[in-house]
Design an enzyme around this catalytic site. Structure first.
Site, PDB file in Angstrom:
ATOM      1  N   SER A  87       0.900  -1.408   0.078  1.00  0.00           N
ATOM      2  CA  SER A  87      -0.066  -0.064   0.108  1.00  0.00           C
ATOM      3  C   SER A  87       1.079   1.017  -0.097  1.00  0.00           C
ATOM      4  CB  SER A  87      -1.007   0.047   1.393  1.00  0.00           C
ATOM      5  OG  SER A  87      -1.893   0.906   1.152  1.00  0.00           O
ATOM      6  N   ASP A 244      -1.047   1.848  -4.640  1.00  0.00           N
ATOM      7  CA  ASP A 244      -1.969   0.580  -5.047  1.00  0.00           C
ATOM      8  C   ASP A 244      -3.127   1.246  -5.262  1.00  0.00           C
ATOM      9  OD1 ASP A 244      -2.566   1.154  -2.165  1.00  0.00           O
ATOM     10  OD2 ASP A 244      -2.836  -1.257  -1.790  1.00  0.00           O
ATOM     11  N   ARG A 247      -6.178   4.155  -1.410  1.00  0.00           N
ATOM     12  CA  ARG A 247      -6.667   5.375  -0.659  1.00  0.00           C
ATOM     13  C   ARG A 247      -6.847   6.425  -1.659  1.00  0.00           C
ATOM     14  NH1 ARG A 247      -3.769   2.099   2.821  1.00  0.00           N
ATOM     15  NH2 ARG A 247      -4.571   2.238   5.234  1.00  0.00           N
ATOM     16  N   ALA A 343      -8.169   7.170   7.919  1.00  0.00           N
ATOM     17  CA  ALA A 343      -6.958   6.905   7.084  1.00  0.00           C
ATOM     18  C   ALA A 343      -6.919   7.056   5.668  1.00  0.00           C
ATOM     19  CB  ALA A 343      -6.073   5.761   7.596  1.00  0.00           C
TER      20      ALA A 343
END
Length: 521
Positions: A87, A244, A247, A343
């Site tokens: 990530s 990735d 987010r 997050a």
């Protein structure tokens, strides 16, 4: 990625894959699974070793480079899935994420059962990284998954299906990750292909992430190149994904010339307001709408639910909990269309039951265009929400713990401050105490928490008088004790002051760095 049984390397990947394969065989007579990987160092090799372990146990492998992390969970016809990615972690890291057939990351009992099978299958049996290329039964479904993903995006009621047509220029950075090709397609489908400006120095996937200290849009200075690009081009809006692309982050230039980088919580409630607006516009029953957030995320979503009448749900931290809970709600007749955590993770079902930064970008562009047509910037819309539901400000921080035993001792000392719990934090009375380590919730008649209890993790949530709520927990991946403190007040100044006051009281009364050895950031 280092030698050792607590690191990502060939041995630990093979062991994990052998255990997972054993468990899959026990659960399904004709198993098939999907294995994806990103552009990080050794991702392809680890994915091929994973596939080899599956093939050796008679499990059909659906294998290929996954352009977007969330795509590993699009197709529920597979028994399980593995995604090799770290990530937004630093360049030297990698990771192994396991999904079950419902498209969510694993939770009990699967996680414990798989862990047991790993312990029973520690001797590496197959080191052949070329086996997946030779196996005639292996399928490479990347195009199939990608087409299905974009078809689902096109039908997303709060996204592309809104068919907004207002012109909107924006800068986009994939943060040296895999998101750019997907964002080009999104922008083109939305008629914004000519208005998207990529950050050229960060456009190409690069596992070394040369222009950022940490490839995480939340980190300070991570958006510096995007801001420089926007300033040079005279553009007032920035969108970003982590490497990735699961987010999503955004920033907007204010009239003062300063840039406002939206927090994960701010984006979370902005998305929620948009979802609610679309739901109302379509004349749907608000009581059947459910929106979810993790327990360490803002309570503003809860306040919105109390005012507007939709069903708010809270889960433990992580989309494995949010996604699985959303599926349960959907089975019970709710439309669990949206979930988020602070997050910068956002889920828009039914596309995937996991965070998805590309879907989030498409929804953000949709709502920003709609608000621009109505005469509002995104920041102005956020201010409207604060005026309606109250100002919510945070004072999140953490302490570095020198030893896991010290962490346990600190939490044990906290629990001894009162019976059954302390009466105050600073000058504020405690009105609710929930301890998910020992299994106690003062707000429930039988004192048993609704959320899962785990004696192996430390987590306490407290509500104080005058609108303050906080959670303190031991990180599961870092040697840290994290504090998530939020205050609701009638002004941003009062909210910030309240959150900071409690932060100082916790440091002084609970964590006592000089005595415990905990180190502030």
């Amino acid at each position: 990625m280092e030698a050792g049984f607590s690191r990502m390397n060939d041995v630990t990947v093979i062991q994990a894959s052998q255990g997972l394969a054993s468990y899959i065989n026990s659960e399904c007579p004709q198993p098939s699974m999907v294995i994806g990987y990103d552009h990080r160092h050794n991702s392809e090799r680890f994915a091929k070793l994973t596939a080899a372990a599956m093939i050796r146990r008679g499990i059909k492998a659906n294998f290929g480079r996954a352009p977007v992390e969330g795509c590993t969970s699009v197709n529920s016809c597979w028994v399980a899935g593995v995604m090799i990615t770290a990530s937004h972690n630093p360049a030297q890291d990698n990771g192994y994420k396991v999904y079950w057939g419902n498209g969510c990351q694993i939770i009990p009992p699967h996680d414990k059962n798989i862990a047991q099978r790993i312990e029973e299958n520690l001797e590496p049996k197959c080191w052949d990284v070329g086996l997946v290329d030779k196996d005639q039964n292996t399928v490479r479904p990347v195009k199939q998954v990608t087409d299905a993903y974009f078809a689902a995006l096109g039908e997303l009621e709060v996204g592309l299906a809104c068919r907004e047509n207002h012109r909107l220029q924006f800068v986009y950075t994939p943060m040296h990750g895999v998101g750019l090709s997907f964002m080009w397609r999104i922008a083109t489908d939305m008629g914004l292909g000519d208005y998207m400006m990529p950050v050229s120095a960060q456009a190409t996937p690069d596992p070394n992430f040369p222009t950022v200290k940490f490839p995480n849009p939340e980190e300070k200075e991570a958006l510096d190149l995007a801001i420089a690009t926007a300033e040079r081009k005279g553009i007032h809006l920035i969108l970003a994904n982590d490497p990735d692309a699961d987010r999503f982050a955004a920033a907007e230039k204010l009239p003062s010339g300063k840039w406002h980088v939206f927090t994960g919580n701010q984006l979370g409630v902005l998305f929620a307001a948009h979802v609610l607006s679309v739901y109302r516009k379509e004349g749907k029953d608000i009581s059947k709408l459910s929106m979810l957030a993790s327990t360490v995320s803002t309570q503003m979503l809860h306040a919105m639910a109390d005012t507007e009448g939709f069903y708010y749900n809270e889960t433990l931290t992580g989309f494995k909990w949010l996604g699985n809970r959303a599926i349960t709600l959907e089975k019970n007749g709710y439309d669990a269309t949206y979930a988020f955590e602070e997050a910068i993770g956002y889920m828009f079902s039914p596309i995937v039951h996991d965070k998805d930064g590309i879907a989030a970008a498409s929804v953000f562009l949709t709502m920003a265009r709609r608000w621009a047509k109505e005469g509002f910037t995104v920041c102005q819309k956020l201010e409207q929400l604060y005026k309606k539901y109250g100002y919510f400000e945070t004072a999140n921080s953490y302490f570095v713990s020198p030893d896991p035993l010290i962490t346990k001792e600190v939490f044990a000392a906290i629990r001894k401050l009162g019976d059954p719990y302390p009466a105050k934090v600073g000058n504020r009375d405690i009105i609710r105490w929930r301890d998910l380590t020992v299994g106690y919730d003062s707000s429930v008649r039988n004192r048993e928490p609704e959320l899962p209890v785990s004696k192996n993790s430390e987590m306490i949530t407290v509500e104080l008088e005058s609108g303050v709520r906080f959670t303190v927990r031991a990180s599961g991946t870092e040697p840290k004790i994290k504090m998530y403190i939020e205050c609701r007040a009638s002004s941003p100044e009062k909210a910030k002051a309240g959150a900071q006051e409690v932060s100082e009281a916790l440091t002084r009364e609970w964590f006592r760095p000089a005595q415990t050895g905990l180190k502030p950031p």
